[in-house]
Design a protein around this motif. Structure first.
Motif, mmCIF file in Angstrom:
data_model
loop_
_atom_site.group_PDB
_atom_site.id
_atom_site.type_symbol
_atom_site.label_atom_id
_atom_site.label_comp_id
_atom_site.label_asym_id
_atom_site.label_seq_id
_atom_site.Cartn_x
_atom_site.Cartn_y
_atom_site.Cartn_z
ATOM 1 N N LEU A 266 8.969 -15.530 3.747
ATOM 2 C CA LEU A 266 7.945 -16.380 3.146
ATOM 3 C C LEU A 266 8.315 -17.834 3.414
ATOM 4 C CD1 LEU A 266 5.558 -17.039 1.177
ATOM 5 C CD2 LEU A 266 7.200 -16.797 -0.695
ATOM 6 N N GLY A 267 7.415 -18.566 4.079
ATOM 7 C CA GLY A 267 7.693 -19.967 4.373
ATOM 8 C C GLY A 267 8.945 -20.167 5.195
ATOM 9 N N GLY A 268 9.242 -19.223 6.068
ATOM 10 C CA GLY A 268 10.423 -19.341 6.907
ATOM 11 C C GLY A 268 11.706 -18.913 6.232
ATOM 12 N N ARG A 269 11.662 -18.584 4.948
ATOM 13 C CA ARG A 269 12.853 -18.122 4.241
ATOM 14 C C ARG A 269 12.807 -16.601 4.107
ATOM 15 N NH1 ARG A 269 14.380 -22.619 -0.410
ATOM 16 N NH2 ARG A 269 13.793 -24.446 0.823
ATOM 17 N N THR A 270 13.975 -16.003 4.172
ATOM 18 C CA THR A 270 14.068 -14.545 4.134
ATOM 19 C C THR A 270 14.723 -14.098 2.835
ATOM 20 O OG1 THR A 270 14.198 -14.384 6.547
ATOM 21 C CG2 THR A 270 14.986 -12.495 5.281
ATOM 22 N N PHE A 271 14.095 -13.126 2.181
ATOM 23 C CA PHE A 271 14.604 -12.550 0.939
ATOM 24 C C PHE A 271 14.884 -11.069 1.194
ATOM 25 C CE2 PHE A 271 11.762 -16.035 -0.026
ATOM 26 C CZ PHE A 271 12.507 -16.812 -0.906
ATOM 27 N N LYS A 272 16.149 -10.698 1.021
ATOM 28 C CA LYS A 272 16.574 -9.345 1.360
ATOM 29 C C LYS A 272 16.653 -8.455 0.123
ATOM 30 C CE LYS A 272 19.281 -10.883 5.373
ATOM 31 N NZ LYS A 272 20.622 -10.888 6.016
ATOM 32 N N LYS A 273 16.594 -7.172 0.378
ATOM 33 C CA LYS A 273 16.776 -6.134 -0.642
ATOM 34 C C LYS A 273 15.861 -6.343 -1.842
ATOM 35 C CE LYS A 273 21.608 -5.261 0.623
ATOM 36 N NZ LYS A 273 23.010 -5.195 0.135
ATOM 37 N N LEU A 274 14.588 -6.556 -1.563
ATOM 38 C CA LEU A 274 13.606 -6.720 -2.639
ATOM 39 C C LEU A 274 13.063 -5.361 -3.051
ATOM 40 C CD1 LEU A 274 11.540 -9.834 -1.493
ATOM 41 C CD2 LEU A 274 13.594 -9.743 -2.913
ATOM 42 N N GLN A 275 13.121 -5.081 -4.345
ATOM 43 C CA GLN A 275 12.542 -3.845 -4.856
ATOM 44 C C GLN A 275 11.029 -3.895 -4.654
ATOM 45 O OE1 GLN A 275 12.992 -0.386 -5.674
ATOM 46 N NE2 GLN A 275 14.633 -1.237 -6.938
ATOM 47 N N THR A 276 10.503 -2.892 -3.963
ATOM 48 C CA THR A 276 9.081 -2.889 -3.611
ATOM 49 C C THR A 276 8.460 -1.553 -3.996
ATOM 50 O OG1 THR A 276 9.514 -4.375 -1.759
ATOM 51 C CG2 THR A 276 7.416 -3.202 -1.744
ATOM 52 N N ALA A 277 7.345 -1.621 -4.676
ATOM 53 C CA ALA A 277 6.600 -0.422 -5.053
ATOM 54 C C ALA A 277 5.471 -0.202 -4.060
ATOM 55 C CB ALA A 277 6.044 -0.573 -6.466
ATOM 56 N N PHE A 278 5.177 1.054 -3.796
ATOM 57 C CA PHE A 278 4.097 1.419 -2.884
ATOM 58 C C PHE A 278 3.055 2.194 -3.684
ATOM 59 C CE2 PHE A 278 8.102 1.187 -0.575
ATOM 60 C CZ PHE A 278 7.812 0.171 0.334
ATOM 61 N N SER A 279 1.882 1.575 -3.829
ATOM 62 C CA SER A 279 0.851 2.148 -4.693
ATOM 63 C C SER A 279 -0.517 1.816 -4.119
ATOM 64 C CB SER A 279 1.011 1.580 -6.113
ATOM 65 O OG SER A 279 0.097 2.183 -7.002
ATOM 66 N N ASP A 280 -1.555 2.162 -4.862
ATOM 67 C CA ASP A 280 -2.925 1.920 -4.423
ATOM 68 C C ASP A 280 -3.270 0.443 -4.562
ATOM 69 O OD1 ASP A 280 -5.586 2.013 -3.761
ATOM 70 O OD2 ASP A 280 -6.225 2.988 -5.616
ATOM 71 N N ALA B 158 0.832 -1.206 0.000
ATOM 72 C CA ALA B 158 0.000 0.000 0.000
ATOM 73 C C ALA B 158 0.864 1.254 0.000
ATOM 74 C CB ALA B 158 -0.924 -0.001 1.208
ATOM 75 N N ASN B 159 0.323 2.325 -0.582
ATOM 76 C CA ASN B 159 1.105 3.553 -0.724
ATOM 77 C C ASN B 159 1.450 4.207 0.615
ATOM 78 O OD1 ASN B 159 -1.501 4.402 -0.194
ATOM 79 N ND2 ASN B 159 -1.850 5.182 -2.252
ATOM 80 N N ASP B 160 0.711 3.876 1.685
ATOM 81 C CA ASP B 160 1.036 4.474 2.982
ATOM 82 C C ASP B 160 1.942 3.582 3.833
ATOM 83 O OD1 ASP B 160 -0.778 2.488 3.517
ATOM 84 O OD2 ASP B 160 -2.124 3.730 4.733
ATOM 85 N N TRP B 161 2.419 2.484 3.246
ATOM 86 C CA TRP B 161 3.277 1.570 4.009
ATOM 87 C C TRP B 161 4.521 2.258 4.562
ATOM 88 C CZ3 TRP B 161 2.775 -3.561 5.533
ATOM 89 C CH2 TRP B 161 3.911 -4.160 6.064
ATOM 90 N N PRO B 162 5.273 3.042 3.776
ATOM 91 C CA PRO B 162 6.486 3.678 4.325
ATOM 92 C C PRO B 162 6.202 4.601 5.517
ATOM 93 C CG PRO B 162 6.499 3.780 1.938
ATOM 94 C CD PRO B 162 5.125 3.335 2.336
ATOM 95 N N GLN B 163 5.029 5.222 5.534
ATOM 96 C CA GLN B 163 4.680 6.090 6.659
ATOM 97 C C GLN B 163 4.269 5.272 7.890
ATOM 98 O OE1 GLN B 163 3.280 6.807 3.408
ATOM 99 N NE2 GLN B 163 5.130 8.059 3.188
ATOM 100 N N LEU B 164 3.579 4.150 7.658
ATOM 101 C CA LEU B 164 3.117 3.326 8.773
ATOM 102 C C LEU B 164 4.237 2.463 9.349
ATOM 103 C CD1 LEU B 164 -0.336 2.118 7.349
ATOM 104 C CD2 LEU B 164 0.083 3.921 9.030
#
Length: 412
Positions: free
Chosen positions: A361-375, A323-329
Motif C-alpha cells: 500500500l503506497g509503496g510500503r509492504t506489510f507482511k503476515k497480515l491475517q486475512t479472511a476470505f468471505s463473500d 473474496a472467498n475464492d481468492w486462495p484458489q485463484l
C-alpha cells in the motif's frame, strides 16, 4: 345468458380496461424505481410518489427519505421481471422477481394510486432499510484537534461516547456509514420504528428494530444534539466482559481528518485545514496516498502478493478481507490457510477461510497480515471493491484518513 351475468361481464371488462390503462402508465414508473435501485441513485424519485406515499406506519416526508436510503444501499441486482399484477380497491400492484448476481431471487412489489403514483414500494420483500440515523455532528468551531482514547477488543478500536449523560462503549467503525445503537441497551422511544434490513456487512445483513431519540451525544467535544438514531441487535459483537453499546460510523466524523495511532492508544480528530500544520508541529513525516471515494468508503489501489486489487479502508475490519475464492485463484499469495469464523454486524458468525498475506500500500509492504476470505460480492458488484483492509494494518502503521481530500497519510 341472463341479465345479471351480462352486467357482471360488463363490469369485469370495465375493470380490465381500467387495469390496462393503469398498467401501461405504471409499468414505466416501476421500471424507473427498479433502475434507480440497481444503480443506487435515488435522484428524481420524489416526482413518482403519491402525496400519501407511506412505508408501513411511516408517512411523508420521512417515508420518501426511507425509500431513497433503501435505493442507495440496495443489494446488487442484475435484472427484474414482471411476475404478476393485482388490482383492488387500494390500487394497482405490480409484482416483480429480482435476480441477483449469485442467481438468487427476491420479490418486490410496487402499489400505485388511482392517479398512477406510487403509494408503496417494497423492494426488499418486506425488509425495510432505515438509515435515518446518519447524522453529522456539530463540531465546536474553536476545536481544531480532539484526542480520543481507545482500547482494543479483538483488535478493534472501542471509544467512550457520552450518550445522555451515560458513558457508552462504541466501536469506531469507518466501514459503517452511520451511527447504530445496540437495542439491548436502547429501546425505541419514538414512533415510526421499522422492522427490517439495516444494511449488509461482511457477515450477513443487519436488522433495524427501532429508533431511539438521543438528546446529547458527546465524544470529546464532538457532539450530536436532538438526533434520532436507529437501533439494532448487536449482541453478536459482545463477548464475556465486553459491553458494546453501539457502532460509531463514518457520518459522525466525516468532516474531520482521522488519525489512528494504535500504539499510543488514541484516535486524533483534526479539522482538515489544520492537519498539515499540526503534523508539522508534532514533528511527523508522512507519505500521501491518493484514494477514491466509492459510496461512503475510501478505496485505494493496492497489491496482495503482487496481485493488483482495490481495497477499501475499514477500521471495523478485524482482519483484512478478500473474496472467498481468492486462495484458489491466487494460491501462491496465501500462507497458513485454515478454517475459522468471522463475526460482524449482521446475522452472527460465518464459516470462512483465513490465511496470511502480504499487502503493498503506497509503496510500503506489510507482511503476515491475517486475512479472511468471505463473500464480498456486495462490494464488488456495486462498487468495484475487491476487499477491505483495517486493523491488521493499523496495528503496524500509524495512518491518517482524510475523507475530504480523499487520501491516506502514512505517518512515520
Amino acid at each position: 345468458m341472463n341479465k345479471q351475468t351480462i352486467i357482471t361481464i360488463l363490469l369485469a371488462l370495465v375493470a380490465m380496461a381500467g387495469h390496462c390503462q393503469d398498467f401501461n402508465t405504471c409499468q414505466p414508473i416501476a421500471g424507473r424505481i427498479l433502475t434507480a435501485a440497481q444503480n443506487h441513485k435515488p435522484d428524481g424519485i420524489d416526482e413518482l410518489l403519491a402525496p400519501d406515499f407511506h412505508f408501513n406506519n411511516i408517512k411523508q416526508p420521512l417515508a420518501a427519505k426511507v425509500l431513497k436510503q433503501i435505493i442507495a444501499q440496495m443489494p446488487a441486482m442484475t435484472s427484474w421481471e414482471l411476475a404478476g399484477t393485482e388490482q383492488d380497491s387500494t390500487g394497482l400492484t405490480l409484482r416483480y422477481i429480482i435476480t441477483r448476481p449469485d442467481s438468487t431471487t427476491s420479490e418486490a412489489t410496487i402499489l400505485f394510486s388511482a392517479d398512477n403514483l406510487v403509494l408503496e414500494a417494497n423492494l426488499l420483500s418486506g425488509n425495510v432499510s432505515l438509515l435515518k440515523a446518519n447524522p453529522t455532528p456539530n463540531k465546536q468551531p474553536e476545536v481544531s484537534m480532539v484526542r480520543v482514547p481507545i482500547h482494543r477488543h479483538n483488535g478493534l478500536p472501542i471509544v467512550t461516547v457520552i450518550i445522555d449523560g451515560q458513558p457508552c462503549n462504541m466501536f469506531f467503525d469507518a466501514g459503517a456509514p452511520g451511527v447504530i445503537l445496540n437495542s439491548k441497551y436502547f429501546d425505541h422511544n419514538i414512533d415510526g420504528q421499522v422492522m427490517g434490513s439495516g444494511g449488509r456487512g461482511a457477515v450477513g445483513t443487519g436488522s433495524v428494530s427501532g429508533i431511539h431519540h438521543v438528546k446529547l451525544m458527546d465524544m470529546g467535544g464532538v457532539t450530536l444534539q436532538e438526533t434520532d438514531i436507529m437501533t439494532t441487535d448487536l449482541s453478536n459483537l459482545e463477548t464475556v466482559g465486553v459491553t458494546v453499546h453501539g457502532i460509531l460510523g463514518q457520518s459522525y466524523y466525516k468532516d474531520f481528518d482521522v488519525l489512528f495511532d494504535f500504539k499510543s492508544g488514541e484516535i486524533v480528530l483534526l479539522t482538515p485545514d489544520t492537519t498539515h500544520q499540526w503534523l508539522l508541529n508534532e514533528g511527523y513525516q508522512y507519505q500521501t496516498v491518493k484514494g477514491v471515494k466509492k459510496g461512503h468508503l475510501l478505496t485505494f489501489d493496492c497489491q496482495v502478493g503482487g496481485v493488483p486489487v482495490v481495497l477499501a479502508f475499514d477500521s471495523g475490519a478485524e482482519s483484512n478481507l478478500l473474496a472467498n475464492d481468492w486462495p484458489q485463484l491466487h494460491p501462491s499469495t496465501v500462507k497458513g490457510i485454515k478454517k475459522a469464523h468471522l463475526t460482524g454486524y449482521g446475522d452472527g458468525r460465518a464459516s470462512i477461510t483465513k490465511g496470511k498475506t502480504i499487502l503493498t500500500l503506497g509503496g510500503r509492504t506489510f507482511k503476515k497480515l491475517q486475512t479472511a476470505f468471505s463473500d464480498v460480492s456486495h462490494l464488488k458488484e456495486s462498487k468495484g471493491i475487491d476487499g477491505l483492509f483495517g486493523c491488521e494494518v493499523l496495528a503496524k502503521q500509524k495512518l491518517l484518513i482524510s475523507y475530504k481530500r480523499q487520501e491516506l497519510l502514512m505517518i512515520d
